[in-house]
Design a protein around this motif. Structure first.
Motif, PDB file in Angstrom:
ATOM      1  N   ASN A 103       0.821  -1.206   0.000  1.00  0.00           N
ATOM      2  CA  ASN A 103       0.000   0.000   0.000  1.00  0.00           C
ATOM      3  C   ASN A 103       0.857   1.259   0.000  1.00  0.00           C
ATOM      4  N   VAL A 104       1.974   1.219   0.707  1.00  0.00           N
ATOM      5  CA  VAL A 104       2.853   2.385   0.752  1.00  0.00           C
ATOM      6  C   VAL A 104       3.657   2.511  -0.537  1.00  0.00           C
ATOM      7  N   ALA A 105       4.091   1.387  -1.077  1.00  0.00           N
ATOM      8  CA  ALA A 105       4.950   1.400  -2.267  1.00  0.00           C
ATOM      9  C   ALA A 105       4.208   1.775  -3.538  1.00  0.00           C
ATOM     10  N   ILE A 106       2.896   1.603  -3.559  1.00  0.00           N
ATOM     11  CA  ILE A 106       2.164   1.723  -4.825  1.00  0.00           C
ATOM     12  C   ILE A 106       2.291   3.114  -5.447  1.00  0.00           C
ATOM     13  N   GLY A 107       2.405   4.151  -4.616  1.00  0.00           N
ATOM     14  CA  GLY A 107       2.541   5.497  -5.165  1.00  0.00           C
ATOM     15  C   GLY A 107       3.789   5.654  -6.005  1.00  0.00           C
ATOM     16  N   LEU A 108       4.878   5.058  -5.576  1.00  0.00           N
ATOM     17  CA  LEU A 108       6.119   5.118  -6.352  1.00  0.00           C
ATOM     18  C   LEU A 108       6.053   4.215  -7.577  1.00  0.00           C
ATOM     19  N   GLU A 109       5.420   3.055  -7.416  1.00  0.00           N
ATOM     20  CA  GLU A 109       5.320   2.131  -8.549  1.00  0.00           C
ATOM     21  C   GLU A 109       4.500   2.733  -9.684  1.00  0.00           C
ATOM     22  N   ILE A 110       3.404   3.397  -9.331  1.00  0.00           N
ATOM     23  CA  ILE A 110       2.580   4.043 -10.358  1.00  0.00           C
ATOM     24  C   ILE A 110       3.378   5.110 -11.089  1.00  0.00           C
ATOM     25  N   ALA A 111       4.276   5.773 -10.359  1.00  0.00           N
ATOM     26  CA  ALA A 111       5.101   6.822 -10.966  1.00  0.00           C
ATOM     27  C   ALA A 111       6.255   6.259 -11.784  1.00  0.00           C
ATOM     28  N   GLY A 112       6.404   4.919 -11.813  1.00  0.00           N
ATOM     29  CA  GLY A 112       7.409   4.306 -12.657  1.00  0.00           C
ATOM     30  C   GLY A 112       8.652   3.806 -11.953  1.00  0.00           C
ATOM     31  N   ALA A 113       8.678   3.878 -10.626  1.00  0.00           N
ATOM     32  CA  ALA A 113       9.854   3.407  -9.890  1.00  0.00           C
ATOM     33  C   ALA A 113       9.931   1.881  -9.947  1.00  0.00           C
ATOM     34  N   GLY A 151      -1.488   5.054   6.155  1.00  0.00           N
ATOM     35  CA  GLY A 151      -1.977   6.107   5.264  1.00  0.00           C
ATOM     36  C   GLY A 151      -1.029   7.301   5.209  1.00  0.00           C
ATOM     37  N   LEU A 152      -0.487   7.693   6.358  1.00  0.00           N
ATOM     38  CA  LEU A 152       0.500   8.775   6.386  1.00  0.00           C
ATOM     39  C   LEU A 152       1.716   8.417   5.542  1.00  0.00           C
ATOM     40  N   ALA A 153       2.230   7.215   5.729  1.00  0.00           N
ATOM     41  CA  ALA A 153       3.392   6.782   4.955  1.00  0.00           C
ATOM     42  C   ALA A 153       3.068   6.745   3.469  1.00  0.00           C
ATOM     43  N   GLN A 154       1.852   6.314   3.142  1.00  0.00           N
ATOM     44  CA  GLN A 154       1.409   6.221   1.750  1.00  0.00           C
ATOM     45  C   GLN A 154       1.442   7.585   1.066  1.00  0.00           C
ATOM     46  N   VAL A 155       1.067   8.625   1.805  1.00  0.00           N
ATOM     47  CA  VAL A 155       1.073   9.978   1.251  1.00  0.00           C
ATOM     48  C   VAL A 155       2.486  10.556   1.226  1.00  0.00           C
ATOM     49  N   LEU A 156       3.229  10.377   2.301  1.00  0.00           N
ATOM     50  CA  LEU A 156       4.529  11.033   2.439  1.00  0.00           C
ATOM     51  C   LEU A 156       5.612  10.425   1.558  1.00  0.00           C
ATOM     52  N   ILE A 157       5.472   9.164   1.166  1.00  0.00           N
ATOM     53  CA  ILE A 157       6.504   8.535   0.349  1.00  0.00           C
ATOM     54  C   ILE A 157       6.669   9.258  -0.980  1.00  0.00           C
ATOM     55  N   ARG A 158       5.637   9.930  -1.448  1.00  0.00           N
ATOM     56  CA  ARG A 158       5.700  10.670  -2.705  1.00  0.00           C
ATOM     57  C   ARG A 158       6.351  12.040  -2.532  1.00  0.00           C
ATOM     58  N   ASP A 159       6.670  12.407  -1.293  1.00  0.00           N
ATOM     59  CA  ASP A 159       7.317  13.680  -0.979  1.00  0.00           C
ATOM     60  C   ASP A 159       6.570  14.883  -1.560  1.00  0.00           C
ATOM     61  N   PRO A 160       5.270  15.006  -1.256  1.00  0.00           N
ATOM     62  CA  PRO A 160       4.544  16.179  -1.740  1.00  0.00           C
ATOM     63  C   PRO A 160       5.029  17.441  -1.025  1.00  0.00           C
ATOM     64  N   LYS A 161       4.914  18.573  -1.684  1.00  0.00           N
ATOM     65  CA  LYS A 161       5.303  19.835  -1.062  1.00  0.00           C
ATOM     66  C   LYS A 161       4.207  20.368  -0.141  1.00  0.00           C
ATOM     67  N   ILE A 162       2.971  19.882  -0.353  1.00  0.00           N
ATOM     68  CA  ILE A 162       1.811  20.340   0.417  1.00  0.00           C
ATOM     69  C   ILE A 162       1.066  19.113   0.931  1.00  0.00           C
ATOM     70  N   LEU A 163       0.651  19.150   2.202  1.00  0.00           N
ATOM     71  CA  LEU A 163      -0.201  18.107   2.762  1.00  0.00           C
ATOM     72  C   LEU A 163      -1.591  18.685   2.989  1.00  0.00           C
TER      73      LEU A 163
END
Length: 273
Positions: A103-113, A151-163
């Motif tokens: 669940n945490v990794a999926i954000g990076l995988e979708i982005a191509g990592a 959920g926090l980790a899921q959002v923060l792994i993408r390193d957004p500038k705004i939460l």
């Protein structure tokens, strides 16, 4: 705060949001909202139920387009989805068929990592939120507080500038809310992103934020107050609530918020009647 001159992460200028009802009437949810959140600043929005707090958050996310007024993100007009923002909702956004680490990794995988890289980063974030040993558990095997950490980790792994955070701790019990609040403060202190945090809980808002913004009862809700929280940082979510300065600020803000809460309840009763 990041090095260099601080910019404005989110700026709403006279933003008005209106919806067309089923009977064709136009309902104005928020009227002429003016709000600026600096890069690295933690701003909480508090107001009565139904006053448009989440509506403002959705405008900042690019999920809603205001009927009038402007939205700027880091001084550039927002013309679609806010790609600089990560959004943490009140309800869990975890995939029930995926483990915590997936669940945490999926954000990076979708982005191509590459998957190996994504999993390595996900494990690091799970450790950051205190769940390093829970990587292979599914959401139904986790407590509410643990799911919120994922959920926090899921959002923060993408390193957004705004939460953008919409009542993120609402479903949790009081003790767990304070524990997760402290975790959020620790993570935010390590990398001060701009935060726009919606809550019904005035104590939570003061304990976490740099500023507390109050909205009036709807319809046509407006921002009617903006208080600086001059409490020291780093801040403990438990201990800060015991201080004289905390209680003095709470009394000052509640004197304004109480009237709006009562108006909101009265309007809800009229609607039911």
């Amino acid at each position: 705060m990041r090095t260099g001159e601080a910019s404005t992460a989110v700026a709403l200028h006279d933003a008005t949001v209106a919806f067309r009802l089923a009977d064709a009437r136009l309902y104005t949810a928020v009227e002429q909202a003016r709000l600026a959140v600096a890069d690295g600043e933690f701003v909480a929005i508090v107001g009565p139920t139904g006053c448009g707090k989440s509506t403002l958050l959705n405008v900042a996310a690019g999920l809603l387009t205001p009927a009038s007024g402007t939205v700027r993100i880091f001084d550039a007009p927002l013309t679609g989805l806010n790609r600089e923002a990560g959004y943490l909702f009140q309800a869990d956004a975890l995939f029930p068929w995926k483990t915590a680490i997936d669940n945490v990794a999926i954000g990076l995988e979708i982005a191509g990592a590459p998957r190996t890289h994504a999993l390595q980063r996900a494990q690091g974030w799970l450790e950051s939120v205190g769940l390093g040993g829970f990587a292979n558990r599914y959401p139904h095997m986790l407590s509410g507080g643990q799911r919120k950490r994922v959920g926090l980790a899921q959002v923060l792994i993408r390193d957004p500038k705004i939460l953008l955070m919409d009542e993120p701790f609402g479903p949790l019990d009081a003790q767990t809310r304070q524990i997760i609040g402290n975790l959020l403060l620790q993570l935010w202190t390590a990398d001060r992103k701009a935060v726009l945090f919606v809550t019904h809980d005035l104590e939570e808002a003061i304990a976490l934020a740099d500023r507390v913004v109050i909205m009036s009862a709807g319809p046509s809700s407006r921002i009617i107050g903006d208080w600086t929280v001059a409490l020291p940082r780093p801040r403990d979510n438990f201990e800060i609530r015991l201080t004289h300065e905390f209680h003095a600020l709470h009394r000052e803000i509640w004197a304004v918020l109480r009237d709006e809460v009562m108006k909101g309840y009265a309007q809800a009763g009229e609607a039911v009647g």
